[in-house]
Design a protein around this motif. Structure first.
Motif, PDB file in Angstrom:
ATOM      1  N   HIS A  39       0.845  -1.201   0.000  1.00  0.00           N
ATOM      2  CA  HIS A  39       0.000   0.000   0.000  1.00  0.00           C
ATOM      3  C   HIS A  39       0.880   1.251   0.000  1.00  0.00           C
ATOM      4  O   HIS A  39       0.693   2.165  -0.821  1.00  0.00           O
ATOM      5  N   LYS A  40       1.876   1.266   0.885  1.00  0.00           N
ATOM      6  CA  LYS A  40       2.779   2.429   0.966  1.00  0.00           C
ATOM      7  C   LYS A  40       3.547   2.586  -0.344  1.00  0.00           C
ATOM      8  O   LYS A  40       3.717   3.693  -0.864  1.00  0.00           O
ATOM      9  N   ALA A  45       4.619   5.224  -5.592  1.00  0.00           N
ATOM     10  CA  ALA A  45       4.803   5.025  -7.036  1.00  0.00           C
ATOM     11  C   ALA A  45       3.787   5.848  -7.840  1.00  0.00           C
ATOM     12  O   ALA A  45       4.116   6.403  -8.896  1.00  0.00           O
ATOM     13  N   LEU A  46       2.562   5.929  -7.331  1.00  0.00           N
ATOM     14  CA  LEU A  46       1.537   6.705  -8.043  1.00  0.00           C
ATOM     15  C   LEU A  46       1.846   8.201  -8.002  1.00  0.00           C
ATOM     16  O   LEU A  46       1.633   8.900  -8.995  1.00  0.00           O
ATOM     17  N   CYS A  47       2.361   8.681  -6.856  1.00  0.00           N
ATOM     18  CA  CYS A  47       2.748  10.102  -6.777  1.00  0.00           C
ATOM     19  C   CYS A  47       3.782  10.406  -7.857  1.00  0.00           C
ATOM     20  O   CYS A  47       3.688  11.425  -8.548  1.00  0.00           O
ATOM     21  N   GLU A  48       4.750   9.504  -8.006  1.00  0.00           N
ATOM     22  CA  GLU A  48       5.794   9.739  -9.013  1.00  0.00           C
ATOM     23  C   GLU A  48       5.212   9.663 -10.421  1.00  0.00           C
ATOM     24  O   GLU A  48       5.442  10.542 -11.247  1.00  0.00           O
ATOM     25  N   TYR A  49       4.456   8.623 -10.686  1.00  0.00           N
ATOM     26  CA  TYR A  49       3.918   8.435 -12.041  1.00  0.00           C
ATOM     27  C   TYR A  49       2.987   9.591 -12.429  1.00  0.00           C
ATOM     28  O   TYR A  49       3.070  10.129 -13.542  1.00  0.00           O
ATOM     29  N   VAL A 232      -3.382  -7.143  -1.316  1.00  0.00           N
ATOM     30  CA  VAL A 232      -3.527  -7.882  -2.586  1.00  0.00           C
ATOM     31  C   VAL A 232      -3.774  -6.893  -3.726  1.00  0.00           C
ATOM     32  O   VAL A 232      -3.109  -6.925  -4.765  1.00  0.00           O
ATOM     33  N   ARG A 233      -4.687  -5.983  -3.510  1.00  0.00           N
ATOM     34  CA  ARG A 233      -4.974  -4.984  -4.547  1.00  0.00           C
ATOM     35  C   ARG A 233      -3.803  -4.020  -4.744  1.00  0.00           C
ATOM     36  O   ARG A 233      -3.560  -3.561  -5.849  1.00  0.00           O
ATOM     37  N   SER A 234      -3.083  -3.724  -3.661  1.00  0.00           N
ATOM     38  CA  SER A 234      -1.941  -2.815  -3.799  1.00  0.00           C
ATOM     39  C   SER A 234      -0.841  -3.470  -4.635  1.00  0.00           C
ATOM     40  O   SER A 234      -0.226  -2.809  -5.490  1.00  0.00           O
ATOM     41  N   ALA A 235      -0.604  -4.763  -4.399  1.00  0.00           N
ATOM     42  CA  ALA A 235       0.416  -5.482  -5.173  1.00  0.00           C
ATOM     43  C   ALA A 235       0.013  -5.511  -6.650  1.00  0.00           C
ATOM     44  O   ALA A 235       0.827  -5.247  -7.549  1.00  0.00           O
ATOM     45  N   TYR A 236      -1.238  -5.818  -6.885  1.00  0.00           N
ATOM     46  CA  TYR A 236      -1.794  -5.848  -8.247  1.00  0.00           C
ATOM     47  C   TYR A 236      -1.590  -4.478  -8.912  1.00  0.00           C
ATOM     48  O   TYR A 236      -1.187  -4.364 -10.068  1.00  0.00           O
ATOM     49  N   GLY A 237      -1.856  -3.429  -8.133  1.00  0.00           N
ATOM     50  CA  GLY A 237      -1.708  -2.057  -8.644  1.00  0.00           C
ATOM     51  C   GLY A 237      -0.267  -1.729  -8.998  1.00  0.00           C
ATOM     52  O   GLY A 237      -0.008  -1.048  -9.994  1.00  0.00           O
ATOM     53  N   LEU A 238       0.672  -2.197  -8.185  1.00  0.00           N
ATOM     54  CA  LEU A 238       2.093  -1.941  -8.481  1.00  0.00           C
ATOM     55  C   LEU A 238       2.475  -2.587  -9.806  1.00  0.00           C
ATOM     56  O   LEU A 238       3.186  -1.998 -10.625  1.00  0.00           O
ATOM     57  N   LEU A 239       1.999  -3.808 -10.023  1.00  0.00           N
ATOM     58  CA  LEU A 239       2.338  -4.498 -11.279  1.00  0.00           C
ATOM     59  C   LEU A 239       1.679  -3.812 -12.474  1.00  0.00           C
ATOM     60  O   LEU A 239       2.301  -3.638 -13.522  1.00  0.00           O
TER      61      LEU A 239
END
Ligand code: T4K
Length: 369
Positions: A39-40, A45-49, A232-239
């Motif tokens: 989650h963290k 990663a989203l802030c950067e992207y 689970v959703r955070s990991a999915y989101g990172l990928l």
């Protein structure tokens, strides 16, 4: 041979074996929710992207709308448009506020800034514009009006993942912006969403609000809600973040094919790219002028449907026509001529990263025949 179904969208899915490796980590750590390590990582990663300073993950794109209105203590009347997904207006209603509908402009399908001032009353406290289809609305003009009347601006940017104007994220405009990471969006975390804010204090407050208002083990500072995103959703989101640029590039190619094929078809209008804008090609709406095209929007829509090509009439019917809202003084078709016209003309064509050349041709053939 029966042709396969072509849907309006198809979710971007991470590589299953990579996802599995991350699941193993989650299983081993036994930390499955409440601000875990993935989650963290995803927030960072989203802030950067997205080129935004602060973001807070949510479990869908509706709860950040509700929470933004709560956090800014919005009361009274909120100006918005009826040309959106119903969640936009519902969030205003759920906060006990009155939605006031303002018409859209044909150019962007977003709120017409020239019509905002006439809708402002002493009870108006906020404006909730929508970057519909990811097309940026006129943010400068909206902010000038908000500043003049002391109003807050909350952008429903559910469709605007990664959209930039002159290198600046549209998510940095206004007081806050919301995103949806639903399966049908350019970037998805199965279900999911986020709220973008400009300062650390607000981020802290939003994080409390999405965690029941807890500011520590025993202290509750506000009447919060539960919208915490699990590991689970955070990991999915990172990928998925690793492959979203590639998906957007593929969508851009689909848009180019549609535009080339439909440019000379009388009665079919569509959007071109806007100068200086990084688009995300989240939707490809076309607008049918029945007189010129020789067929109504619905005739074409149902013909496509019987040929197993599922466009969608986003956003028909207008929110202002639903039973909860149609009694509002601002909900009359007379007040909303452009939105009414566009809602009767629109079909969003199939648009996603996995459309094949043959799929695209099948869609085009149905429109030009
Ligand atoms: N603000 C705006 C401006 C929004 O557009 C939305 C949501 C929100 C706020 C609220 O965000 P969320 O709370 O939803 O995160 C979809 C979505 O459910 C909704 O997220 C979206 N906007 C709205 C515009 O569209 P449907 O009912 O059209 O989706 P559905 O289930 O008919 O799916 C469309 C096609 O997508 C299917 O034919 C096939 C494909 N699909 C769909 C799903 C769910 C898949 O291939 N796999 C899937 O898992 O609402």
């Amino acid at each position: 041979m029966k042709k396969s179904l072509i849907t309006v969208t198809s979710p971007l899915l991470p590589d299953l074996s990579e996802f599995n490796e991350m699941l193993k980590e989650i299983w081993a750590s036994k930390w499955i929710t409440n601000n875990g390590q993935f989650h963290k990582q995803l927030e960072k990663a989203l802030c950067e992207y997205l080129k935004v300073p602060y973001i807070s993950l949510f479990t869908n794109g509706t709860l950040p709308l509700l929470t933004a209105l709560q956090a800014l203590r919005i009361t009274g009347e909120v100006i918005t448009t009826p040309y959106s997904f119903v969640a936009t207006t519902h969030s205003i209603w759920w906060n006990g506020c009155k939605p006031v509908f303002v018409d859209i402009e044909e150019e962007t399908c977003g709120i017409d800034p020239d019509k905002i001032e006439a809708a402002i009353t002493p009870k108006t406290t906020a404006i909730m514009p929508v970057h519909c289809y990811g097309k940026p609305v006129k943010m400068k003009q909206i902010q000038d009006i908000a500043d003049k009347y002391g109003l807050k601006v909350i952008y429903d940017a559910a469709h605007a993942f990664g959209v930039e104007v002159d290198g600046e994220s549209v998510l940095n405009a206004g007081d806050m912006s919301t995103l949806s990471f639903h399966a049908t969006k350019v970037y998805n975390t199965l279900e999911g969403g986020a709220l973008v804010m400009h300062d650390e204090e607000t981020k802290k407050r939003i994080d409390y609000l999405k965690n029941f208002g807890f500011a520590g083990e025993t202290e509750v500072v506000a009447p919060g809600i539960n919208s915490k995103v699990d590991e689970v959703r955070s990991a999915y989101g990172l990928l998925n973040l690793r492959q979203v640029d590639d998906a957007i590039a593929k969508r851009q190619k689909v848009a180019q094919r549609y535009r080339e094929a439909l440019r000379d078809i009388s009665g079919v209008r569509f959007f071109e790219d806007m100068t200086g804008v990084r688009h995300n090609y989240s939707y490809f709406p076309i607008f049918i002028n029945a007189e010129k095209y020789g067929k109504t929007r619905d005739e074409l829509y149902f013909e496509m449907k019987s040929a197993e090509v599922l466009g969608r009439r986003y956003f028909y019917p207008l929110i202002s026509t639903f039973s909860t809202y149609r009694g509002l003084p601002s909900a009359t078709p007379d007040n909303l001529p452009v939105a009414t016209k566009i809602a009767n003309e629109v079909i969003c064509l199939p648009m996603h990263h996995a459309l094949s050349d043959d799929d695209i041709q099948r869609v085009i053939d149905l429109i030009i025949k």
